[in-house]
Scaffold this motif. Structure first.
Motif, PDB file in Angstrom:
ATOM      1  N   THR A  70       9.946  -0.360  -4.532  1.00 30.85           N
ATOM      2  CA  THR A  70       9.704  -0.589  -3.102  1.00 30.85           C
ATOM      3  C   THR A  70       8.483   0.153  -2.581  1.00 30.85           C
ATOM      4  OG1 THR A  70      11.034   1.296  -2.417  1.00 30.85           O
ATOM      5  CG2 THR A  70      12.205  -0.773  -2.741  1.00 30.85           C
ATOM      6  N   LEU A  71       7.943   1.071  -3.376  1.00 32.96           N
ATOM      7  CA  LEU A  71       6.840   1.960  -2.990  1.00 32.96           C
ATOM      8  C   LEU A  71       7.244   2.963  -1.904  1.00 32.96           C
ATOM      9  CD1 LEU A  71       3.597  -0.207  -3.097  1.00 32.96           C
ATOM     10  CD2 LEU A  71       4.850   0.880  -4.943  1.00 32.96           C
ATOM     11  N   CYS A 117      -0.600  14.785   1.168  1.00 34.68           N
ATOM     12  CA  CYS A 117      -0.982  15.885   0.292  1.00 34.68           C
ATOM     13  C   CYS A 117      -0.354  17.179   0.823  1.00 34.68           C
ATOM     14  CB  CYS A 117      -2.497  16.016   0.244  1.00 34.68           C
ATOM     15  SG  CYS A 117      -3.053  17.499  -0.602  1.00 34.68           S
ATOM     16  N   PRO A 118       0.458  17.861   0.009  1.00 32.63           N
ATOM     17  CA  PRO A 118       1.116  19.074   0.511  1.00 32.63           C
ATOM     18  C   PRO A 118       0.162  20.252   0.662  1.00 32.63           C
ATOM     19  CG  PRO A 118       1.712  18.715  -1.785  1.00 32.63           C
ATOM     20  CD  PRO A 118       0.870  17.534  -1.365  1.00 32.63           C
ATOM     21  N   TYR A 119      -1.062  20.126   0.165  1.00 28.34           N
ATOM     22  CA  TYR A 119      -2.003  21.251   0.232  1.00 28.34           C
ATOM     23  C   TYR A 119      -2.880  21.205   1.476  1.00 28.34           C
ATOM     24  CZ  TYR A 119      -0.393  22.424  -4.330  1.00 28.34           C
ATOM     25  OH  TYR A 119       0.426  22.788  -5.359  1.00 28.34           O
ATOM     26  N   CYS A 120      -3.364  20.011   1.856  1.00 31.15           N
ATOM     27  CA  CYS A 120      -4.210  19.947   3.043  1.00 31.15           C
ATOM     28  C   CYS A 120      -3.508  19.218   4.182  1.00 31.15           C
ATOM     29  CB  CYS A 120      -5.559  19.297   2.730  1.00 31.15           C
ATOM     30  SG  CYS A 120      -5.461  17.559   2.335  1.00 31.15           S
ATOM     31  N   GLY A 121      -2.332  18.639   3.913  1.00 28.40           N
ATOM     32  CA  GLY A 121      -1.563  18.005   4.987  1.00 28.40           C
ATOM     33  C   GLY A 121      -2.060  16.633   5.380  1.00 28.40           C
ATOM     34  N   VAL A 122      -3.073  16.111   4.657  1.00 30.52           N
ATOM     35  CA  VAL A 122      -3.581  14.778   4.989  1.00 30.52           C
ATOM     36  C   VAL A 122      -2.580  13.721   4.553  1.00 30.52           C
ATOM     37  CG1 VAL A 122      -5.230  13.036   4.180  1.00 30.52           C
ATOM     38  CG2 VAL A 122      -6.051  15.200   5.090  1.00 30.52           C
ATOM     39  N   LYS A 123      -2.323  12.776   5.455  1.00 29.93           N
ATOM     40  CA  LYS A 123      -1.537  11.601   5.106  1.00 29.93           C
ATOM     41  C   LYS A 123      -2.536  10.492   4.889  1.00 29.93           C
ATOM     42  CE  LYS A 123       2.928  10.786   6.549  1.00 29.93           C
ATOM     43  NZ  LYS A 123       3.974  10.544   7.557  1.00 29.93           N
ATOM     44  N   GLY A 124      -2.740  10.101   3.632  1.00 27.45           N
ATOM     45  CA  GLY A 124      -3.795   9.147   3.340  1.00 27.45           C
ATOM     46  C   GLY A 124      -3.284   7.978   2.542  1.00 27.45           C
ATOM     47  N   GLU A 125      -4.109   6.935   2.479  1.00 22.23           N
ATOM     48  CA  GLU A 125      -3.651   5.788   1.685  1.00 22.23           C
ATOM     49  C   GLU A 125      -4.094   5.977   0.245  1.00 22.23           C
ATOM     50  OE1 GLU A 125      -5.623   2.479   0.714  1.00 22.23           O
ATOM     51  OE2 GLU A 125      -7.091   4.035   0.875  1.00 22.23           O
ATOM     52  N   GLU A 126      -3.484   5.181  -0.591  1.00 20.97           N
ATOM     53  CA  GLU A 126      -3.513   5.379  -2.037  1.00 20.97           C
ATOM     54  C   GLU A 126      -4.911   5.610  -2.625  1.00 20.97           C
ATOM     55  OE1 GLU A 126      -1.454   2.157  -3.789  1.00 20.97           O
ATOM     56  OE2 GLU A 126      -2.010   2.676  -5.834  1.00 20.97           O
ATOM     57  N   THR A 127      -5.923   4.895  -2.110  1.00 19.13           N
ATOM     58  CA  THR A 127      -7.234   4.962  -2.745  1.00 19.13           C
ATOM     59  C   THR A 127      -7.944   6.288  -2.519  1.00 19.13           C
ATOM     60  OG1 THR A 127      -8.340   3.967  -0.841  1.00 19.13           O
ATOM     61  CG2 THR A 127      -7.516   2.465  -2.521  1.00 19.13           C
ATOM     62  N   GLU A 128      -7.376   7.133  -1.646  1.00 18.22           N
ATOM     63  CA  GLU A 128      -7.955   8.462  -1.466  1.00 18.22           C
ATOM     64  C   GLU A 128      -7.457   9.406  -2.569  1.00 18.22           C
ATOM     65  OE1 GLU A 128      -8.339   9.657   2.720  1.00 18.22           O
ATOM     66  OE2 GLU A 128      -7.612  11.613   2.103  1.00 18.22           O
ATOM     67  N   PHE A 129      -6.443   8.968  -3.299  1.00 20.89           N
ATOM     68  CA  PHE A 129      -5.802   9.782  -4.327  1.00 20.89           C
ATOM     69  C   PHE A 129      -6.010   9.141  -5.699  1.00 20.89           C
ATOM     70  CE2 PHE A 129      -3.602  10.178  -0.312  1.00 20.89           C
ATOM     71  CZ  PHE A 129      -3.451  11.547  -0.153  1.00 20.89           C
ATOM     72  N   HIS A 130      -5.605   9.866  -6.729  1.00 19.29           N
ATOM     73  CA  HIS A 130      -5.622   9.281  -8.064  1.00 19.29           C
ATOM     74  C   HIS A 130      -4.344   9.658  -8.788  1.00 19.29           C
ATOM     75  CE1 HIS A 130      -6.857   8.339 -12.177  1.00 19.29           C
ATOM     76  NE2 HIS A 130      -7.682   7.492 -11.616  1.00 19.29           N
ATOM     77  N   GLY A 131      -3.702   8.661  -9.362  1.00 21.00           N
ATOM     78  CA  GLY A 131      -2.456   8.901 -10.075  1.00 21.00           C
ATOM     79  C   GLY A 131      -2.691   9.696 -11.343  1.00 21.00           C
ATOM     80  N   GLY A 132      -1.775  10.621 -11.664  1.00 19.14           N
ATOM     81  CA  GLY A 132      -1.931  11.472 -12.850  1.00 19.14           C
ATOM     82  C   GLY A 132      -0.774  11.349 -13.821  1.00 19.14           C
ATOM     83  N   GLY A 133       0.005  10.268 -13.714  1.00 18.18           N
ATOM     84  CA  GLY A 133       1.070  10.045 -14.684  1.00 18.18           C
ATOM     85  C   GLY A 133       2.354  10.791 -14.363  1.00 18.18           C
ATOM     86  N   GLU A 134       3.215  10.795 -15.345  1.00 23.90           N
ATOM     87  CA  GLU A 134       4.569  11.327 -15.166  1.00 23.90           C
ATOM     88  C   GLU A 134       4.584  12.830 -14.873  1.00 23.90           C
ATOM     89  OE1 GLU A 134       7.312   9.669 -17.950  1.00 23.90           O
ATOM     90  OE2 GLU A 134       8.478  11.503 -18.028  1.00 23.90           O
ATOM     91  N   ALA A 135       5.529  13.226 -14.013  1.00 23.12           N
ATOM     92  CA  ALA A 135       5.645  14.632 -13.610  1.00 23.12           C
ATOM     93  C   ALA A 135       6.504  15.423 -14.602  1.00 23.12           C
ATOM     94  CB  ALA A 135       6.270  14.714 -12.227  1.00 23.12           C
ATOM     95  N   HIS A 136       6.363  16.752 -14.520  1.00 21.73           N
ATOM     96  CA  HIS A 136       7.268  17.698 -15.187  1.00 21.73           C
ATOM     97  C   HIS A 136       7.369  17.486 -16.701  1.00 21.73           C
ATOM     98  CE1 HIS A 136       8.138  18.779 -11.145  1.00 21.73           C
ATOM     99  NE2 HIS A 136       8.728  17.633 -10.868  1.00 21.73           N
ATOM    100  N   LEU A 137       6.229  17.116 -17.327  1.00 16.37           N
ATOM    101  CA  LEU A 137       6.219  17.038 -18.791  1.00 16.37           C
ATOM    102  C   LEU A 137       6.204  18.447 -19.346  1.00 16.37           C
ATOM    103  CD1 LEU A 137       3.567  14.250 -19.452  1.00 16.37           C
ATOM    104  CD2 LEU A 137       6.063  14.058 -19.599  1.00 16.37           C
ATOM    105  N   LYS A 138       6.977  18.672 -20.394  1.00 21.19           N
ATOM    106  CA  LYS A 138       6.914  19.956 -21.077  1.00 21.19           C
ATOM    107  C   LYS A 138       6.013  19.798 -22.282  1.00 21.19           C
ATOM    108  CE  LYS A 138       9.468  23.601 -23.303  1.00 21.19           C
ATOM    109  NZ  LYS A 138      10.635  23.954 -24.117  1.00 21.19           N
ATOM    110  N   MET A 197       0.848  -1.201   0.000  1.00 20.90           N
ATOM    111  CA  MET A 197       0.000   0.000   0.000  1.00 20.90           C
ATOM    112  C   MET A 197       0.882   1.249   0.000  1.00 20.90           C
ATOM    113  SD  MET A 197      -2.675   1.506   2.768  1.00 20.90           S
ATOM    114  CE  MET A 197      -2.911  -0.033   3.591  1.00 20.90           C
ATOM    115  N   LEU A 198       0.406   2.260  -0.693  1.00 20.57           N
ATOM    116  CA  LEU A 198       1.152   3.504  -0.817  1.00 20.57           C
ATOM    117  C   LEU A 198       0.519   4.541   0.115  1.00 20.57           C
ATOM    118  CD1 LEU A 198       3.448   4.394  -2.697  1.00 20.57           C
ATOM    119  CD2 LEU A 198       1.724   4.999  -4.394  1.00 20.57           C
ATOM    120  N   ILE A 199       1.324   5.135   0.981  1.00 19.67           N
ATOM    121  CA  ILE A 199       0.826   6.207   1.843  1.00 19.67           C
ATOM    122  C   ILE A 199       1.382   7.531   1.310  1.00 19.67           C
ATOM    123  CG2 ILE A 199       0.761   7.151   4.182  1.00 19.67           C
ATOM    124  CD1 ILE A 199      -0.554   4.498   4.181  1.00 19.67           C
ATOM    125  N   LEU A 200       0.506   8.440   0.936  1.00 22.14           N
ATOM    126  CA  LEU A 200       0.925   9.722   0.373  1.00 22.14           C
ATOM    127  C   LEU A 200       0.487  10.859   1.280  1.00 22.14           C
ATOM    128  CD1 LEU A 200      -0.133   9.134  -3.353  1.00 22.14           C
ATOM    129  CD2 LEU A 200       2.122   8.800  -2.334  1.00 22.14           C
TER     130      LEU A 200
END
Ligand SMILES: [Zn+2]
Lengths: 109, 189
Positions: free
Chosen positions: A74-75, A6-27, A1-4
């Motif tokens: 390793t997650l 959120c830098p905006y609300c400070g919640v430390k939540g498990e993966e299913t509370e979030f949704h992946g949006g793919g690779e970062a920093h694409l130009k 399980m992935l624990i992330l």
């Protein structure tokens, strides 16, 4: 399980509370760009075993997009950071270096 | 004028916790710069409580303000006062870059009470509902099984859950199943 965290609300939540949006920093390469650049923007993605930078959205929470640096094997999560940047901040790079000396990802290291 | 009804007309279930649909609540979404004095004055003036900090909720009776995200608040007033509250806040925010919307009738509200209330919610949400992890004055937005939900405490062993009205029956059924007689786990005992 992935624990992330959120830098905006400070919640430390498990993966299913979030949704992946793919690779970062694409130009983005749009109209007027070369065929190669446009193809790269649309299709070419990193697929590392190890350090990876990604976009995530706190979809079942505050709704904000943010960035995460983690290890795909390793997650282990090195940290999360603002969506309003074009490269990982120094403290995130330092956190990755502390655990994965000599790491590199695209043009970042 | 037509009579406004809540989604489940006060449905109630009693098992290891009591689940009650809490009826109509005035709820207003406010988006804007939460550090802006005009925004703060507009919401606190209508709600009559202090501005909440990150992930906090301040309530007095049916009035309150909940922190929903870095640029979003939920202002709560009695259901019949919501339209007037929107007008009052819009007037106070003239010229400001802010959004005020009455979302009262887009929501369903449930109360979950009793000594096993923490456990009932813990079965359904990926949230630490231990007394250390979750207490009065906090609001947590997350998911309840497959739908978004927000939860806060209204007293000792008393929680309020807010979800979209369109999933009210689904959420009530979830809560009923999680509160079924004999389904105690004892995780937070
Ligand atoms: Zn968040």
């Amino acid at each position: 399980m992935l624990i992330l965290e959120c830098p905006y609300c400070g919640v430390k939540g498990e993966e299913t509370e979030f949704h992946g949006g793919g690779e970062a920093h694409l130009k983005r390469f749009g109209p007027g760009s070369s065929e190669e650049d446009f193809e790269g923007y649309l299709f070419h993605r990193e697929n590392p075993k190890g350090v990876h930078l990604e976009r995530w959205r706190h979809v079942n929470g505050c709704g904000k997009w943010f960035h995460v640096a983690r290890d795909t094997a390793t997650l282990e999560v090195f940290g999360s950071y603002s969506a309003q940047v074009t490269e990982p901040p120094q403290e995130i790079k330092d956190a990755i270096s502390a655990k994965r000396p000599g790491w590199s990802w695209r043009e970042f290291a | 004028m037509s009579e406004t009804l809540s989604a489940l007309k006060g449905a109630r279930f009693a098992g290891i916790a009591v689940v009650t649909e809490a009826g109509l609540r005035g709820m207003i979404t406010v988006r804007g710069d939460l550090a802006d004095t005009d925004v703060k004055n507009a919401v606190t003036g209508v709600a009559g409580v202090d501005m909440p900090g990150q992930r906090e909720i301040n309530t007095v009776g049916e009035r309150g303000i909940a922190w929903m995200s870095p640029d979003e608040l939920l202002v709560m007033v009695p259901h019949g006062e919501a339209e007037q509250a929107v007008e009052t806040m819009n007037a106070a925010l003239t010229g400001a870059h802010a959004l005020v919307v009455n979302v009262s009738d887009a929501r369903a509200v449930f109360d979950v009470t009793g000594p096993h209330a923490r456990e009932v919610l813990g079965k359904l949400m990926p949230v630490d509902f231990s007394a250390v992890g979750f207490g009065p004055g906090m609001i947590r937005r997350s998911r309840m099984a497959q739908v978004p939900a927000a939860v806060w405490m209204t007293g000792e062993d008393a929680f309020r859950v807010v979800c979209f009205r369109s999933v009210a029956q689904y959420v009530f059924d979830l809560l009923k199943a999680a509160a079924a007689e004999g389904s105690e786990v004892g995780l937070y005992a």
